[in-house]
Design a protein around this motif. Structure first.
Motif, short mmCIF file in Angstrom:
data_model
loop_
_atom_site.label_atom_id
_atom_site.label_comp_id
_atom_site.label_asym_id
_atom_site.label_seq_id
_atom_site.Cartn_x
_atom_site.Cartn_y
_atom_site.Cartn_z
N THR A 153 0.88 -0.99 -0.04
CA THR A 153 -0.17 -0.07 0.06
C THR A 153 0.79 1.31 0.11
OG1 THR A 153 -1.81 -1.32 1.05
CG2 THR A 153 -2.04 1.05 1.26
N THR A 154 2.18 1.07 0.53
CA THR A 154 2.86 2.31 0.55
C THR A 154 3.50 2.58 -0.75
OG1 THR A 154 4.93 1.17 1.20
CG2 THR A 154 3.46 2.03 3.01
N LEU A 155 3.61 1.62 -1.86
CA LEU A 155 4.09 1.71 -3.14
C LEU A 155 2.93 2.02 -4.23
CD1 LEU A 155 6.38 -1.50 -2.82
CD2 LEU A 155 6.89 0.69 -2.25
N LYS A 156 3.48 2.27 -5.45
CA LYS A 156 2.75 2.57 -6.38
C LYS A 156 2.13 1.19 -6.92
CE LYS A 156 4.51 7.10 -7.83
NZ LYS A 156 5.37 7.84 -8.65
N LYS A 157 0.76 1.23 -7.60
CA LYS A 157 0.25 0.09 -8.25
C LYS A 157 1.18 -0.24 -9.37
CE LYS A 157 -4.65 -0.32 -7.11
NZ LYS A 157 -5.73 -0.10 -7.94
N GLY A 158 1.47 -1.36 -9.67
CA GLY A 158 2.54 -1.85 -10.72
C GLY A 158 3.95 -1.86 -10.60
N ILE A 183 4.17 -13.34 -1.04
CA ILE A 183 4.07 -13.16 -2.46
C ILE A 183 2.54 -12.79 -2.94
CG2 ILE A 183 4.18 -14.36 -4.57
CD1 ILE A 183 6.69 -15.50 -3.60
N SER A 184 1.62 -13.84 -2.16
CA SER A 184 0.18 -13.75 -2.42
C SER A 184 -0.44 -12.31 -1.97
CB SER A 184 -0.47 -14.89 -1.58
OG SER A 184 -0.12 -16.13 -1.83
N ALA A 185 0.04 -11.91 -0.96
CA ALA A 185 -0.28 -10.39 -0.46
C ALA A 185 0.01 -9.26 -1.40
CB ALA A 185 0.00 -10.22 0.90
N LEU A 186 1.08 -9.48 -1.84
CA LEU A 186 1.95 -8.34 -2.64
C LEU A 186 1.15 -8.36 -4.16
CD1 LEU A 186 5.54 -8.69 -2.09
CD2 LEU A 186 4.40 -6.82 -1.43
N GLN A 187 0.78 -9.65 -4.78
CA GLN A 187 0.23 -9.74 -5.98
C GLN A 187 -1.21 -9.33 -5.82
OE1 GLN A 187 1.48 -14.00 -6.61
NE2 GLN A 187 1.34 -13.22 -8.59
N ALA A 188 -1.96 -9.52 -4.72
CA ALA A 188 -3.45 -9.26 -4.52
C ALA A 188 -3.36 -7.60 -4.19
CB ALA A 188 -3.78 -9.85 -3.23
N SER A 189 -2.32 -6.92 -3.98
CA SER A 189 -2.12 -5.53 -4.07
C SER A 189 -1.58 -4.77 -5.06
CB SER A 189 -1.38 -5.10 -2.71
OG SER A 189 -1.79 -5.71 -1.61
N ALA A 190 -1.48 -5.51 -6.41
CA ALA A 190 -1.49 -4.71 -7.71
C ALA A 190 0.24 -4.55 -7.57
CB ALA A 190 -1.99 -3.50 -7.83
N ASP A 221 3.78 -6.37 -8.64
CA ASP A 221 4.57 -7.62 -9.64
C ASP A 221 5.92 -8.02 -8.61
OD1 ASP A 221 2.95 -7.20 -11.71
OD2 ASP A 221 4.34 -5.88 -12.85
N VAL A 222 5.88 -9.34 -8.60
CA VAL A 222 7.13 -9.94 -7.72
C VAL A 222 8.07 -10.38 -8.46
CG1 VAL A 222 7.52 -11.52 -5.87
CG2 VAL A 222 5.21 -10.07 -6.05
N ARG A 223 9.41 -10.32 -8.12
CA ARG A 223 10.47 -11.04 -8.75
C ARG A 223 11.08 -11.85 -7.53
NH1 ARG A 223 14.91 -8.11 -9.25
NH2 ARG A 223 16.15 -9.45 -10.82
N ASP A 224 10.83 -13.12 -7.54
CA ASP A 224 11.17 -14.01 -6.65
C ASP A 224 12.56 -14.85 -6.82
OD1 ASP A 224 10.95 -15.48 -4.13
OD2 ASP A 224 9.99 -17.00 -4.87
N GLU A 247 -5.92 -6.27 -12.36
CA GLU A 247 -4.60 -5.44 -11.87
C GLU A 247 -3.68 -6.57 -11.08
OE1 GLU A 247 -6.28 -1.02 -11.26
OE2 GLU A 247 -6.53 -2.49 -9.52
N ILE A 248 -4.29 -7.73 -10.74
CA ILE A 248 -3.40 -8.65 -9.92
C ILE A 248 -2.07 -8.73 -10.57
CG2 ILE A 248 -3.09 -11.01 -8.96
CD1 ILE A 248 -5.65 -9.63 -7.81
N GLY A 249 -0.82 -8.74 -9.46
CA GLY A 249 0.31 -8.81 -9.97
C GLY A 249 0.77 -9.89 -10.42
N ASP A 250 2.01 -9.95 -11.40
CA ASP A 250 2.64 -10.92 -11.87
C ASP A 250 4.06 -11.46 -11.11
OD1 ASP A 250 3.17 -12.79 -13.75
OD2 ASP A 250 4.20 -11.33 -15.27
N LEU A 251 4.18 -12.63 -11.39
CA LEU A 251 5.22 -13.45 -10.49
C LEU A 251 6.30 -14.00 -11.44
CD1 LEU A 251 6.60 -14.59 -7.87
CD2 LEU A 251 4.96 -16.45 -8.17
#
Length: 811
Positions: free
Chosen positions: A392-397, A418-425, A427-430, A499-503
């Motif tokens: 929430t402190t970061l921009k969407k996308g 990871i699930s929470a980050l993606q659900a908050s729009a 993208d995740v580099r794991d 808007e769900i983030g990518d992994l």
């Protein structure tokens, strides 16, 4: 909690009552409920699990003992029925009671029992035939005319309802029975043999537990009697070296560690964890409680989902409500009541009940991010909320890089993150399992931030959730406060479906890291030096980087403990010490130039010289400083203010200067990233190599060290020998949160005319150069003190003097 749901030997009192009814063929039961009715209904349902038929009669308002039964008249009007309390523990022969009722042709039969102290009960007189002659509710000693009391268990004929007015409060013994007796109706009293305890007070509740364990009451105990009086339920894990003194009960899937002691009349609920060194005696511990190491529980009751931290003490008669946190080394005095959802801070002494204060964590962030015991303080639910707050402190996308160490706990929590980050729009580099410095470096390559989950150094059952900024450094204080606010308000942003983030999983992470490292750090002279080094990867993630790195360096190396060990994601101080001793032996016997040992996440480095002697971490900082400063001859080194002032002498000798920072790693990182900084370190194995990175990096420090030693042709023992000895001592003092500000004011006042440095905390400098530093811990109820003098005795004297100042303010 409704009294019927209070567990006795890990089963609600009402369940014991229902099982008694079933034993005597009473399978159809109406439960009259009022206070917290839904909890009772949710627990027992329709009674199918007990093999009974349960229905419920709700009281909208209190109707008294008779009025509540009248409320269930529809289900009871066809035949004689039995009334029994859901919060009295008994094993009376109900079949005999019913037979007596039928033999006498009674309208009402009152079940009676004899007690030593009848003051809390209604006393009853019966004649030789068993007919009731007189009732008296809760008498004084001057009114006591019998020790035979009404247990609240009755057998009744449906006609009794004619004497109970509907929808108004009516009592059996106060209203109905006197009227029946006045009209000459057959009201009999049956004096029952057996056990009966009305669980209405703390004392009677604890007594009921002891009586069940002693076998004084005939109830079903769910579990196996593994030795006389020691009952253990299914799935419980009890270490053979735990001390168990029956009679005790240990609930299903509880875990009792070696070195703990559980003594007489203790009941441990389901899923409870009892850590090593804990002591429990006559304690009643409800489900899902964490009992920390060396805690002491005597004669107390602890509600469910409560965490009791290390060395806390709860005295006889104390009651702790559900979902409380009892801090480290705190003391809860006898007969104190701590209401649900409260926090008792570390080191607190509680001698009055805690009723109104709310539970709340004063500081989310500690010295290592958000830290706590896995699945006690740090749960998957918390990880999801934290990651949602961070997103929430970061921009969407935006993109966030995630990583972990090689423990299973970190792996499980990272999936939640990871699930929470993606659900908050987001993208995740794991990166999966990588050394901490690699996670930082990769975060700095195009991510808005990063999250690393690792086992807390030296604490195998705890984890740290570390948050990075876009440069791979720890979040600044301002960013931490922002995350704190979002988390506290629970104002999480959620993504719309599109808007769900990518992994995704970046490739060649280690090649990218080592390539960048070798391009930026001076490796000249290594290949020609003929150096031989011994490298201990300590079964951690540093071992993932070392093979390709060592090959490219062209150095003769022996690597030990290279494989990952999931069961050892961190090391205790003793384990690390024995590993260093072993490394020293190998270095000495192999003729190597030196040995290095990585911590399990590749962040910190420890050194052994060519003779196999351990160079202590604070000393290793001076050795590295001497090597770097001697080669560079100018520039600035970043060191925390707690470092020995000998570092200043070493730096000045080689034409460099020290910039003192706070003890916070992010402050050292900030200075490490500034132009002109040539080196940084914290004296605990953390080294900054600014030409490559501004954060602690053991691999970069290792490459830098090989280059320096290869070019100087000096041994580590020679460098160590030319640096004066330091005499810095440290002490920690427990300080309640409420007096931390007062402590610091007293320290400044006590300093008088002496020089005071407020870079971090308060550092008081004597005219002869000796100094003491007082620093309140940001996350715990502790004050840290450091002192330096020309020898240990003078440093010790300084510590003693200023400890007295701190203690006097804390009293």
């Amino acid at each position: 909690m409704p009294k019927p749901l209070l567990p006795v030997a890990n089963r609600p009192i009402m369940e014991h009552v229902l099982r008694l009814l079933k034993r005597h063929g009473l399978n159809e039961t109406v439960v009259t409920v009022q206070f917290l009715a839904s909890l009772v209904k949710n627990y027992f349902g329709d009674g199918e699990e007990l093999g009974m038929e349960l229905t419920y009669a709700n009281e909208e308002k209190p109707l008294g003992t008779a009025g509540s039964v009248k409320n269930a008249e529809e289900a009871l009007k066809d035949d004689a029925f039995l009334v029994i309390s859901g919060d009295a523990l008994t094993d009376f022969d109900l079949t005999e009671l019913i037979n007596f009722h039928k033999e006498k042709g009674a309208l009402v039969t009152v079940c009676l029992t004899r007690v030593p102290n009848p003051l809390e009960f209604g006393i009853t007189i019966v004649d030789e035939e068993g007919k009731v002659e007189r009732f008296l509710e809760k008498p004084t000693w001057g009114q006591v005319f019998s020790d035979t009391v009404n247990t609240g268990i009755y057998v009744m004929e449906p006609e009794v309802f004619d004497y109970v007015e509907p929808d108004v409060p009516v009592d059996w013994s106060g209203d109905v029975f006197p009227q029946l007796m006045k009209e000459g109706k057959p009201v009999y009293g049956y004096i029952a043999e057996g056990y009966w305890e009305d669980v209405g007070t703390h004392e009677s509740y604890v007594k009921a537990q002891a009586d069940v364990l002693e076998g004084k009451v005939d109830v079903d105990i769910d579990g196996f009697e593994i030795s006389p009086g020691v009952w253990v339920a299914e799935g419980a894990e009890v270490h053979p070296d735990a001390v168990l003194r029956g009679p005790i009960y240990i609930g299903d899937y509880a875990k009792v560690e070696a070195g703990s002691e559980i003594r007489e009349h203790t009941v441990v609920g389901s899923n409870v964890v009892v850590k090593s060194g804990a002591f429990l005696h006559k304690a009643v511990v409800h489900d899902n409680v964490y009992v920390g190491p060396h805690s002491n529980l005597r004669g107390c009751v602890v509600g469910k989902n409560t965490d009791i931290m290390r060395a806390a003490r709860i005295e006889d008669g104390a009651v702790i409500g559900d979902e409380c946190l009892i801090g480290e080394e705190s003391i809860v005095q006898g007969n104190v009541r701590v209401y649900p959802f409260k926090t008792i801070e570390a080191g607190a002494f509680v001698n009055t009940s805690v009723i109104w204060e709310s539970r709340g964590q004063a500081h989310l962030f500690g010295a290592r991010g958000v830290s706590g015991i896995l699945n006690v303080e740090i749960t998957p639910e918390l990880a999801v909320r934290l990651a949602g707050a961070y997103a929430t402190t970061l921009k969407k996308g935006s993109t966030v890089t995630t990583a972990r160490d090689h423990s299973r706990g970190a792996r499980a929590l990272k999936r939640a993150v990871i699930s929470a980050l993606q659900a908050s729009a987001i993208d995740v580099r794991d990166l999966e399992n990588v050394p901490l410095p690699v996670a930082r470096q990769q975060t700095a390559r195009g991510s808005a931030g990063g999250i690393m989950i690792r086992t807390t150094p030296g604490v195998p059952d705890s984890v740290d959730i570390m948050f990075f900024d876009g440069q791979g450094a720890d979040l600044s204080q301002g960013s931490q406060r922002k995350l704190d606010r979002v988390f506290a308000r629970q104002e999480y942003r959620r993504a719309f479906p599109g808007e769900i983030g990518d992994l995704y999983f970046p490739a060649s992470v280690f090649d990218s890291y080592t390539g960048s490292l070798l391009r930026n750090v001076d490796t000249t002279g290594i290949a020609d030096s003929g150096l031989k080094v011994v490298v201990d990867a300590s079964n951690g993630s540093a071992g993932l980087v070392l093979p390709s790195l060592l090959g490219k360096l062209g150095v003769d190396s022996l690597t030990i403990n290279p494989g990952l060990d999931e069961s050892r994601p961190t090391e205790t101080a003793d384990m690390r010490r024995s590993g260093m001793v072993r490394l020293g032996e190998i270095v000495a016997s192999s003729g190597a130039a030196f040995g290095v040992r990585f911590d399990p996440v590749g962040e910190r480095l420890s050194l052994v010289d060519e003779k196999g002697r351990i160079i202590e971490d604070d000393r290793a900082l001076l050795v590295m400083l001497d090597l770097v400063a001697a080669e560079r001859r100018s520039g600035r080194v970043a060191l925390p203010v707690t470092t020995t002032r000998i570092a200043e002498q070493v730096a000045a000798y080689h034409g460099t200067q020290v910039e003192w920072t706070t003890t916070s790693p992010d402050d050292l990182t900030r200075v490490g990233g500034e132009e002109g900084t040539i080196f940084g370190g914290d004296g605990k194995g953390g080294f900054i190599v600014p030409e490559f990175s501004s954060v602690y990096d053991a691999t970069a420090a290792f490459v830098r060290l090989i280059g320096l030693v290869g070019r100087t042709q000096l041994t580590l023992s020679q460098i160590d020998a030319r640096i004066p000895r330091a005499h810095v001592l440290k002490r920690d003092l427990a300080t309640p949160w409420a007096v931390k500000g007062l402590v610091m004011r007293r320290v400044v006042e006590a300093a008088g005319d002496r020089f005071v440095d407020t870079t971090d905390g308060v550092r008081v400098v004597e005219t002869d150069g000796r100094w003491v530093m007082v620093l309140p811990d940001p996350a715990e109820a502790v004050t840290h003190l450091w002192a330096e003098g020309p020898d240990d005795a003078s440093a010790q004297a300084l510590l003693d003097e200023w400890s007295a100042v701190v203690d006097s303010a804390g009293r």
